[in-house]
Design an enzyme around this catalytic site. Structure first.
Site, PDB file in Angstrom:
ATOM      1  N   TRP A  96     -13.549  16.152 -42.054  1.00 48.09           N
ATOM      2  CA  TRP A  96     -14.789  16.633 -42.262  1.00 48.09           C
ATOM      3  C   TRP A  96     -15.847  15.427 -42.683  1.00 48.09           C
ATOM      4  O   TRP A  96     -17.097  15.679 -42.285  1.00 48.09           O
ATOM      5  CB  TRP A  96     -15.081  17.615 -42.829  1.00 48.09           C
ATOM      6  CG  TRP A  96     -14.402  17.736 -44.352  1.00 48.09           C
ATOM      7  CD1 TRP A  96     -13.150  17.856 -44.969  1.00 48.09           C
ATOM      8  CD2 TRP A  96     -15.143  17.245 -45.486  1.00 48.09           C
ATOM      9  NE1 TRP A  96     -13.319  17.609 -46.030  1.00 48.09           N
ATOM     10  CE2 TRP A  96     -14.474  17.401 -46.709  1.00 48.09           C
ATOM     11  CE3 TRP A  96     -16.544  16.816 -45.885  1.00 48.09           C
ATOM     12  CZ2 TRP A  96     -14.778  16.955 -47.967  1.00 48.09           C
ATOM     13  CZ3 TRP A  96     -16.929  16.642 -46.885  1.00 48.09           C
ATOM     14  CH2 TRP A  96     -16.063  16.694 -47.842  1.00 48.09           C
TER      15      TRP A  96
ATOM     16  N   ARG B 231      -8.903  23.312 -23.816  1.00 45.23           N
ATOM     17  CA  ARG B 231      -7.364  23.776 -23.940  1.00 45.23           C
ATOM     18  C   ARG B 231      -7.334  24.908 -23.172  1.00 45.23           C
ATOM     19  O   ARG B 231      -8.434  25.833 -23.023  1.00 45.23           O
ATOM     20  CB  ARG B 231      -7.102  24.000 -25.151  1.00 45.23           C
ATOM     21  CG  ARG B 231      -5.672  24.090 -25.466  1.00 45.23           C
ATOM     22  CD  ARG B 231      -5.447  24.152 -27.185  1.00 45.23           C
ATOM     23  NE  ARG B 231      -3.997  24.511 -27.338  1.00 45.23           N
ATOM     24  CZ  ARG B 231      -3.457  24.576 -28.429  1.00 45.23           C
ATOM     25  NH1 ARG B 231      -4.084  24.859 -29.569  1.00 45.23           N
ATOM     26  NH2 ARG B 231      -2.109  24.640 -28.633  1.00 45.23           N
TER      27      ARG B 231
ATOM     28  N   HIS C  69     -18.921  22.314 -32.754  1.00 48.18           N
ATOM     29  CA  HIS C  69     -18.268  23.646 -31.970  1.00 48.18           C
ATOM     30  C   HIS C  69     -19.392  24.312 -31.211  1.00 48.18           C
ATOM     31  O   HIS C  69     -19.371  25.323 -30.593  1.00 48.18           O
ATOM     32  CB  HIS C  69     -17.698  24.531 -32.836  1.00 48.18           C
ATOM     33  CG  HIS C  69     -16.310  24.186 -33.278  1.00 48.18           C
ATOM     34  ND1 HIS C  69     -15.571  23.335 -32.726  1.00 48.18           N
ATOM     35  CD2 HIS C  69     -15.812  24.269 -34.659  1.00 48.18           C
ATOM     36  CE1 HIS C  69     -14.298  23.170 -33.303  1.00 48.18           C
ATOM     37  NE2 HIS C  69     -14.502  23.816 -34.444  1.00 48.18           N
TER      38      HIS C  69
ATOM     39  N   SER D   2      -3.665  30.306 -30.787  1.00 46.14           N
ATOM     40  CA  SER D   2      -3.922  29.433 -31.925  1.00 46.14           C
ATOM     41  C   SER D   2      -5.158  30.127 -33.120  1.00 46.14           C
ATOM     42  O   SER D   2      -5.003  29.992 -34.091  1.00 46.14           O
ATOM     43  CB  SER D   2      -4.547  27.992 -31.480  1.00 46.14           C
ATOM     44  OG  SER D   2      -4.574  27.129 -32.574  1.00 46.14           O
TER      45      SER D   2
ATOM     46  N   LYS E 138       1.947  24.698 -34.331  1.00 45.25           N
ATOM     47  CA  LYS E 138       3.013  24.190 -33.407  1.00 45.25           C
ATOM     48  C   LYS E 138       2.709  23.011 -32.643  1.00 45.25           C
ATOM     49  O   LYS E 138       3.524  22.212 -32.211  1.00 45.25           O
ATOM     50  CB  LYS E 138       3.236  25.598 -32.397  1.00 45.25           C
ATOM     51  CG  LYS E 138       4.021  26.684 -32.957  1.00 45.25           C
ATOM     52  CD  LYS E 138       4.539  27.456 -32.026  1.00 45.25           C
ATOM     53  CE  LYS E 138       5.439  28.539 -32.755  1.00 45.25           C
ATOM     54  NZ  LYS E 138       5.780  29.512 -31.557  1.00 45.25           N
TER      55      LYS E 138
ATOM     56  N   MET F 266       0.348  13.719 -38.127  1.00 45.94           N
ATOM     57  CA  MET F 266      -0.950  14.563 -38.687  1.00 45.94           C
ATOM     58  C   MET F 266      -0.605  15.471 -39.388  1.00 45.94           C
ATOM     59  O   MET F 266      -1.419  15.859 -40.287  1.00 45.94           O
ATOM     60  CB  MET F 266      -1.974  14.610 -37.492  1.00 45.94           C
ATOM     61  CG  MET F 266      -2.712  13.680 -36.751  1.00 45.94           C
ATOM     62  SD  MET F 266      -3.683  14.160 -35.471  1.00 45.94           S
ATOM     63  CE  MET F 266      -4.675  15.249 -36.053  1.00 45.94           C
TER      64      MET F 266
ATOM     65  N   LYS G 105     -10.037  25.274 -31.766  1.00 41.39           N
ATOM     66  CA  LYS G 105      -8.579  25.434 -31.723  1.00 41.39           C
ATOM     67  C   LYS G 105      -8.188  24.631 -30.016  1.00 41.39           C
ATOM     68  O   LYS G 105      -7.264  24.860 -29.590  1.00 41.39           O
ATOM     69  CB  LYS G 105      -8.085  26.799 -31.387  1.00 41.39           C
ATOM     70  CG  LYS G 105      -8.409  27.755 -32.718  1.00 41.39           C
ATOM     71  CD  LYS G 105      -8.490  27.100 -33.845  1.00 41.39           C
ATOM     72  CE  LYS G 105      -7.249  26.654 -34.528  1.00 41.39           C
ATOM     73  NZ  LYS G 105      -7.135  25.844 -35.733  1.00 41.39           N
ATOM     74  N   SER G 106      -9.073  23.589 -29.717  1.00 39.62           N
ATOM     75  CA  SER G 106      -8.782  23.099 -28.480  1.00 39.62           C
ATOM     76  C   SER G 106      -8.415  21.705 -28.758  1.00 39.62           C
ATOM     77  O   SER G 106      -8.192  20.935 -27.510  1.00 39.62           O
ATOM     78  CB  SER G 106     -10.089  23.002 -27.778  1.00 39.62           C
ATOM     79  OG  SER G 106     -10.371  24.448 -27.627  1.00 39.62           O
TER      80      SER G 106
ATOM     81  N   TRP H  35      -7.531  16.540 -33.543  1.00 39.79           N
ATOM     82  CA  TRP H  35      -6.518  15.686 -32.941  1.00 39.79           C
ATOM     83  C   TRP H  35      -7.379  14.409 -32.473  1.00 39.79           C
ATOM     84  O   TRP H  35      -7.257  13.232 -32.484  1.00 39.79           O
ATOM     85  CB  TRP H  35      -5.667  16.245 -31.611  1.00 39.79           C
ATOM     86  CG  TRP H  35      -4.613  15.370 -30.959  1.00 39.79           C
ATOM     87  CD1 TRP H  35      -4.341  14.501 -31.549  1.00 39.79           C
ATOM     88  CD2 TRP H  35      -3.984  15.891 -30.258  1.00 39.79           C
ATOM     89  NE1 TRP H  35      -3.271  13.954 -30.806  1.00 39.79           N
ATOM     90  CE2 TRP H  35      -2.898  14.721 -29.977  1.00 39.79           C
ATOM     91  CE3 TRP H  35      -3.699  16.861 -29.160  1.00 39.79           C
ATOM     92  CZ2 TRP H  35      -1.888  14.796 -28.798  1.00 39.79           C
ATOM     93  CZ3 TRP H  35      -2.815  17.154 -28.245  1.00 39.79           C
ATOM     94  CH2 TRP H  35      -1.771  15.874 -28.235  1.00 39.79           C
TER      95      TRP H  35
HETATM   96  P1  A3P Z   1      -1.690  25.368 -32.362  1.00 38.55           P
HETATM   97  O1  A3P Z   1      -2.343  26.256 -33.653  1.00 38.55           O
HETATM   98  O2  A3P Z   1      -1.483  25.724 -31.073  1.00 38.55           O
HETATM   99  O3  A3P Z   1      -0.673  24.578 -33.246  1.00 38.55           O
HETATM  100  P2  A3P Z   1      -8.663  22.198 -33.800  1.00 38.55           P
HETATM  101  O4  A3P Z   1      -8.305  21.009 -34.216  1.00 38.55           O
HETATM  102  O5  A3P Z   1      -9.608  22.425 -32.644  1.00 38.55           O
HETATM  103  O6  A3P Z   1      -8.888  23.380 -34.776  1.00 38.55           O
HETATM  104  O7  A3P Z   1      -7.294  22.533 -32.861  1.00 38.55           O
HETATM  105  C1  A3P Z   1      -5.855  23.029 -33.575  1.00 38.55           C
HETATM  106  C2  A3P Z   1      -4.784  22.981 -32.631  1.00 38.55           C
HETATM  107  O8  A3P Z   1      -4.488  21.905 -32.213  1.00 38.55           O
HETATM  108  C3  A3P Z   1      -3.525  23.452 -33.300  1.00 38.55           C
HETATM  109  O9  A3P Z   1      -2.857  24.196 -32.217  1.00 38.55           O
HETATM  110  C4  A3P Z   1      -2.919  22.214 -33.840  1.00 38.55           C
HETATM  111  O10 A3P Z   1      -1.476  22.277 -34.118  1.00 38.55           O
HETATM  112  C5  A3P Z   1      -3.182  21.505 -32.633  1.00 38.55           C
HETATM  113  N1  A3P Z   1      -3.065  19.986 -32.970  1.00 38.55           N
HETATM  114  C6  A3P Z   1      -3.495  19.196 -34.071  1.00 38.55           C
HETATM  115  N2  A3P Z   1      -3.058  18.088 -33.763  1.00 38.55           N
HETATM  116  C7  A3P Z   1      -2.496  18.029 -32.960  1.00 38.55           C
HETATM  117  C8  A3P Z   1      -1.452  16.662 -32.435  1.00 38.55           C
HETATM  118  N3  A3P Z   1      -1.597  15.484 -33.007  1.00 38.55           N
HETATM  119  N4  A3P Z   1      -0.786  17.030 -31.411  1.00 38.55           N
HETATM  120  C9  A3P Z   1      -0.775  18.316 -30.673  1.00 38.55           C
HETATM  121  N5  A3P Z   1      -1.544  19.347 -31.147  1.00 38.55           N
HETATM  122  C10 A3P Z   1      -2.167  19.219 -32.451  1.00 38.55           C
END
Ligand code: A3P
Length: 289
Positions: free
Chosen positions: A74, A123, A101, A131, A251, A225, A46-47, A51
């Site tokens: 993946w 993050r 991870h 998240s 979000k 995305m 979730k960091s 992205w």
């Molecule tokens: P939130 O749950 O706060 O919206 P991971 O990929 O490490 O699992 O992280 C997921 C988090 O990254 C989610 O956060 C997701 O919405 C956010 N995320 C993914 N793509 C993003 C982007 N292009 N811009 C901003 N946040 C993004």
């Protein structure tokens, strides 16, 4: 792996969802033979993992969205420790994008045998826990998180799946000199995505023309995305991820924790953060607190 939906795999004292991890797959990662050309995206969940997978994919294709929009994340940037990675990587040629991870302690000895590039994304842990909480509610391979307060307590104790956030950060950041390492925060990416993309280009030694950078920015935005089925996990069946209960691209904001933390939870969090992070240089933590 449906039959392993409720299985928890324990490895070096950390628990992992058995739906994606087996003892064999975790050992495969621990003993992995890295190439100097590998690009490793390392994160606590979730960091900003997804992205960065998108950014690196788009940079590698010179801004062309085709691979990012036709190959699931993946498959193009497999999580080393997950059960399918061995097959996915079997015949892969050229520069490999790998995701993990795993904490430093598990991966370091294999990784140090190479000059692979490591991109570590961190993050603000208060946003990570929020998240992660929502992710637990939709992902059926993770345990029921209970209330936010219950989940927060487990997060602070480090007993959640994937282990302690604090140990993950401390492990990787306090040893970053041992690697060819780029440290980026989710918050910096939010503040100035162009600059972050340029840092990644420089680190990967892939000079992009400004138009190609524009294209990377366009396709790795939150809105783009969110619509890309290759990264928004809508291809995953409801039994595994329940899209009625929430979205993976939830979000995409910084500071959402303010909607969730009570004053009491915040002060507990801050105390633990200060205690746990005292050994790390303050400039590494600027965006994380
Ligand atoms: P939130 O749950 O706060 O919206 P991971 O990929 O490490 O699992 O992280 C997921 C988090 O990254 C989610 O956060 C997701 O919405 C956010 N995320 C993914 N793509 C993003 C982007 N292009 N811009 C901003 N946040 C993004």
């Amino acid at each position: 792996m449906m039959e392993r939906m409720n299985v928890t795999e324990s490895f070096h004292g950390i628990v992992f969802p058995g739906h994606l991890h087996t003892e064999k797959s975790l050992r495969f990662a621990e003993d992995f033979h890295f190439e100097d050309t590998d690009i490793v995206i390392a994160t606590y969940p979730k960091s900003g993992t997804t992205w960065m997978q998108e950014i690196v994919t788009l940079i590698s294709s010179n801004g062309d969205p085709f691979p990012a929009q036709t190959i699931p994340n993946w498959a193009r940037a497999p999580w080393l420790e997950q059960f399918y990675s061995k097959d996915v990587l079997k015949d892969r040629q050229g520069i490999r994008i790998l995701t993990t991870h795993l904490p430093y302690d598990i991966l370091a000895s294999a990784l140090k045998k190479s000059k692979a590039r490591v991109i570590y994304i961190a993050r603000n842990p208060k946003d990570v826990v929020v998240s992660f909480y929502h992710f637990h509610r939709m992902a059926n391979f993770l345990p029921d998180p209970g209330t936010f307060d219950e989940f927060l307590e487990k997060f602070l104790l480090g007993t959640v799946h994937f282990g302690s956030w604090f140990e993950h950060i401390k492990g990787w950041l306090s040893h970053k000199e041992e690697f060819n390492f780029l440290y980026i925060t989710y918050e910096e990416m939010q503040q100035d995505l162009r600059q972050s993309v340029e840092h990644v280009c420089k680190f990967l030694d892939v000079p992009l023309r400004p138009e190609a950078v524009d294209s990377v920015l366009k396709y790795c935005s939150f809105s783009a995305m969110s619509k890309n089925a290759m990264v928004n996990y809508t291809l995953i069946p409801t039994e595994i991820m329940d899209h009625q209960k929430g979205k993976f691209m939830r979000k995409g904001k910084t500071g959402d924790w303010k909607e969730y933390f009570s004053d009491k939870q915040l002060s507990l969090f801050q105390n633990i953060f200060e205690y746990e992070m005292q050994g790390l240089s303050k400039d590494l933590l600027i965006h994380l607190n």
